[in-house]
Structure formats: C-alpha cells, structure tokens
Design an enzyme around this catalytic site. Structure first.
Site, PDB file in Angstrom:
ATOM      1  N   ASP A 131       0.613  -1.344  -0.084  1.00  0.00           N
ATOM      2  CA  ASP A 131      -0.085   0.022   0.033  1.00  0.00           C
ATOM      3  C   ASP A 131       1.119   1.405   0.047  1.00  0.00           C
ATOM      4  O   ASP A 131       2.200   1.225  -0.209  1.00  0.00           O
ATOM      5  CB  ASP A 131      -1.041  -0.152   1.131  1.00  0.00           C
ATOM      6  N   TRP A 166      -2.582   3.357  -5.917  1.00  0.00           N
ATOM      7  CA  TRP A 166      -3.883   4.305  -6.505  1.00  0.00           C
ATOM      8  C   TRP A 166      -3.464   4.922  -7.936  1.00  0.00           C
ATOM      9  O   TRP A 166      -4.310   5.765  -8.108  1.00  0.00           O
ATOM     10  CB  TRP A 166      -4.300   5.162  -5.460  1.00  0.00           C
ATOM     11  N   GLY A 167      -2.537   4.314  -8.378  1.00  0.00           N
ATOM     12  CA  GLY A 167      -2.181   5.003  -9.763  1.00  0.00           C
ATOM     13  C   GLY A 167      -1.223   6.277  -9.673  1.00  0.00           C
ATOM     14  O   GLY A 167      -1.097   7.112 -10.786  1.00  0.00           O
ATOM     15  N   GLU A 169       2.071   8.702  -9.481  1.00  0.00           N
ATOM     16  CA  GLU A 169       3.297   8.697 -10.198  1.00  0.00           C
ATOM     17  C   GLU A 169       3.255   8.090 -11.277  1.00  0.00           C
ATOM     18  O   GLU A 169       4.443   7.449 -11.587  1.00  0.00           O
ATOM     19  CB  GLU A 169       4.115   8.460  -9.113  1.00  0.00           C
ATOM     20  N   ASP A 188      -9.812   3.430  -3.892  1.00  0.00           N
ATOM     21  CA  ASP A 188     -10.692   2.541  -3.476  1.00  0.00           C
ATOM     22  C   ASP A 188     -11.908   2.428  -4.029  1.00  0.00           C
ATOM     23  O   ASP A 188     -12.843   3.554  -4.105  1.00  0.00           O
ATOM     24  CB  ASP A 188     -10.776   2.205  -1.826  1.00  0.00           C
TER      25      ASP A 188
HETATM   26  C1  GAL Z   1      -5.997   1.533   1.117  1.00  0.00           C
HETATM   27  C2  GAL Z   1      -6.158   0.526   0.186  1.00  0.00           C
HETATM   28  C3  GAL Z   1      -7.298  -0.438   0.341  1.00  0.00           C
HETATM   29  C4  GAL Z   1      -7.173  -1.145   1.693  1.00  0.00           C
HETATM   30  C5  GAL Z   1      -6.864  -0.124   2.732  1.00  0.00           C
HETATM   31  C6  GAL Z   1      -6.217  -0.654   4.046  1.00  0.00           C
HETATM   32  O1  GAL Z   1      -4.917   2.658   0.792  1.00  0.00           O
HETATM   33  O2  GAL Z   1      -6.386   1.252  -1.153  1.00  0.00           O
HETATM   34  O3  GAL Z   1      -7.497  -1.347  -0.718  1.00  0.00           O
HETATM   35  O4  GAL Z   1      -6.009  -1.858   1.550  1.00  0.00           O
HETATM   36  O5  GAL Z   1      -5.716   0.746   2.476  1.00  0.00           O
HETATM   37  O6  GAL Z   1      -6.198   0.168   5.145  1.00  0.00           O
END
Ligand code: GAL
Length: 383
Positions: A131, A166-167, A169, A188
C-alpha cells in the site's frame, strides 16, 4: 532494472481479499471460514486461488525488528494459517505498506523491505499487496516500490507483487519494471454505481497498452454481491443497498474484458446465490484469463452504449455493449470491420452472458435490448 518473473501472473490473478467486507477487524476465524467457502462454492476450481488478508492482521509493534501478527485475532499465527490455506488448495496472500505505517496505522515495511520480504517467504506467503500510506515527507513512492520488488525477488519464494499506490506517479508506466504483477490504477472502489462507472469506465480508458502477460492494471477489487454490507469505508454511499444485479453483472463483465485481477471482496459466508452465480460465469472468466492478455479498448459509443472490444488468442473477439444511460437501448451496431474482421467475413455471435447462439452476421453485429446499467457481451468468431 528489475523485471517481472512473467510466470507468476501469465493471466490476471483471481482470488478473494478481506478488505471490502471485513476491514480492520479481520480475524483468523474469518479467513478459515472463507477458505472453506471458496472450496465448497467451487471458486477454487474456477481459478479463484488467492486468499488474501488485507490491513489489520499485524501486532501493534515489531518484535525483535520483525513484523508479527496480532495474537488475539490470529491465535494460531500466520505461518499455521498459511499452511491451512495451502492444504485447501489455495494460495495465501498478505498485506503491508511502502510507508512507515500502514493505512490503519500499524507497523509497516518502509526501511524493512528485505527483512519483511524474508519473513513473508518464511511464513509461506504467495502474494503481497503493498500500500501507499505514511511515506516519509518528500519521499517518492517509486524507489520504495522498487526496493520491495527487489527484496521479494531475493526472498527465495515466488511471491506475486501487487502494488497499491492508487495510480499515483504514473505507476502503470513503471510498475512492471519495479517487479509488480498487478498495480492499482485508482482509489478504493465503493459498493455503488458511480464508483463502478468512475473506476471501470472512465479511469481505465487509456491504460490498455500497459497490461499484458505478467502484469495487469488493477481497478480494485470486486464489490459483486456486497449489497451495501461490509466495511463502512467501502459501503459508504451505498444506502444499505449497494448495486442492482444488472450493475453487478456489468461490473464483473467489464473487469473480465479489461483483464482486471478478479479479486472477490464480498462475504462468501452470506452472499446470495444469484450473486455467487455472477462470479462463477465460466465464459466470462475465460475471456479474462485468455492467454493473449489484451485488455479491452473502448472503441466508440452509440447513444448511451459504450462498446469495448478484446481480441482473443484463438482469433475471436469479445465485445461488450454497456448501457450507461437511464433508459433501455436496442439495436446497437458494431461494424465487423472495426473489430478486425474482413469486409466479407461471416461472423457467428455467442452471448457470453446467457450462452445463447445469436446467429451469423455479415458487415455488422447488432445487439438486442439492453436494460439501463446492464450489458450484452458477445464472442464473435469467423465461420
Ligand atoms: C487503502 C487501499 C485499500 C485497503 C486499505 C487498507 O490504501 O487502497 O485497498 O488496502 O488501504 O487500510
């Protein structure tokens, strides 16, 4: 430069992840129950092989410099759980983060990449979701993702590497070189139509060139069958209802055409049979898993219907007609020449949703009626 071991994801990975339904309070009991359901429901046999735990499994602090699990919620420990999951014929996935804390504020891998990759390998991990929270100020994500990519390759175990930045950079342009097998291209997903429209139809439009055997664009996990229940962050805005059945079918069909990883996010203990059936559509799964690995492109739209086409390894073409408007649409045409067929070709159409043979067409194919937010997906092949 790091390159991907192409054999780890020759086709998009399929499986289940805990985040959408369970969120932070995920427990070992939930994971064990899900493993049982994946087998009982025939999902493993269909290709859903990865059982992935998202954020929330970790103890609040490292022990002797190593990550460890929350002993209250995972009493048997991660290695024993991985062994159990493997014994069911599944692969086992886990989560960490490129920053100094995970998004839930738990211990994370920044500065510990090699130690953690070795730990995951020792525990029997087959898949790592990585992440993008809490990166130190002024630090770019890319080097951090490359470090973990290298560490995984040197860990002595084959571990699928799932980048979740999240795409940012322009990650689709470099993720594969950082060793990733899949990379998130969006924020998300949520269990509502606007989110599916935004992530699936709008944000994937220009990304097809980056996908192919070994590495895949990831517009996030499936919300099929959630029906407004689950992690409050994911069901926010779903008004306790989530999507309609047509919208879930459209979501699944689009992800299949786009070679998106098919990672189920619904709760398999309680999902309704009609929603499980959406996830078990063999003909669409075959399109997603086609060995050519070409992500569908949005060719054009006709009134409110978007047309996406995906060439297949055997010379056929899968074509999705998606009605994004509020009213039913009928007779949407697709010129066969636009889809790569010769002017004179005679082309048979098979409906990939119903299995129905739609007959033979020349010059252009024409759909039946498509309900609002529903789709028709056909496989066209020269006869
Ligand atoms: C976000 C991620 C989610 C999930 C979440 C967990 O950054 O995009 O899919 O993993 O964190 O805290």
């Amino acid at each position: 430069m790091q390159t991907t071991k192409t054999n780890l994801a020759p086709v998009p990975p399929m499986g289940w992840n805990s985040w959408n339904s369970f969120g932070a309070p995920i427990t070992e009991a939930d994971v064990r129950a899900t493993a049982d359901r994946m087998v009982e429901l025939g999902l493993v046999e269909l290709g859903y092989r990865y059982l992935n735990i998202d954020d929330g499994w970790q103890a609040p602090a490292r022990v002797d410099g190593r990550l460890t699990w929350n002993a209250e919620t995972f009493p048997s420990g991660i290695p024993a759980l991985a062994e159990h999951v493997h014994a069911k014929g599944l692969k086992f996935g886990i989560y960490s983060c490129s920053g100094s804390r995970t998004c839930l504020g738990l211990p994370s891998s920044y500065g510990y990449e090699e130690t953690d990759a070795r730990t995951f390998a020792e525990w029997g991990v087959d898949f790592l979701k990585y992440d993008f929270c809490f990166l130190p100020h002024d630090i770019k994500g890319r080097p951090s993702y490359e470090r973990m990519g290298r560490a995984l390759r040197q860990s002595g175990r084959d571990i699928v590497y799932s980048i979740c930045n999240w795409g940012f950079e322009d990650s689709p342009t470099w993720a594969r070189h950082a060793g990733a097998h899949l990379w998130r291209t969006t924020y998300d997903i949520k269990d509502n139509w606007n989110s599916i429209y935004d992530l699936g139809f709008r944000k994937q439009k220009d990304l097809a060139p980056f996908a192919g055997p070994g590495g895949w664009n990831d517009p996030d996990m499936l919300v099929v069958g959630m029906r407004g229940r689950g992690n409050p962050e994911v069901v926010e805005g779903s008004e306790g209802k989530g999507c309609t059945d047509d919208e879930y079918r459209t979501h699944f069909a689009l992800w299949c055409l786009q070679c998106a990883p098919l990672i189920i996010g619904g709760d398999l203990r309680t999902m309704a049979p009609e929603h499980l059936d959406i996830l078990r559509q063999r003909r669409l799964i075959a399109v997603n898993q086609d060995p050519l690995g070409l992500q569908a492109r949005n060719l054009y739209h006709h009134r409110n219907v978007q047309v996406w086409a995906k060439p297949l390894a055997d010379g056929g073409v899968a074509v999705g007609f998606f009605n994004l408007g509020p009213k039913p649409e009928r007779y949407c045409p697709a010129m066969l020449a636009t889809l790569g067929f010769a002017e004179t070709a005679r082309v048979r159409a098979l409906d990939l949703g119903t299995g129905e043979d739609r007959g033979v067409f020349t010059r252009y194919y024409e759909t039946g009626e498509i309900r609002p937010h529903a789709c028709e997906v056909v496989r066209l092949e020269e006869v």
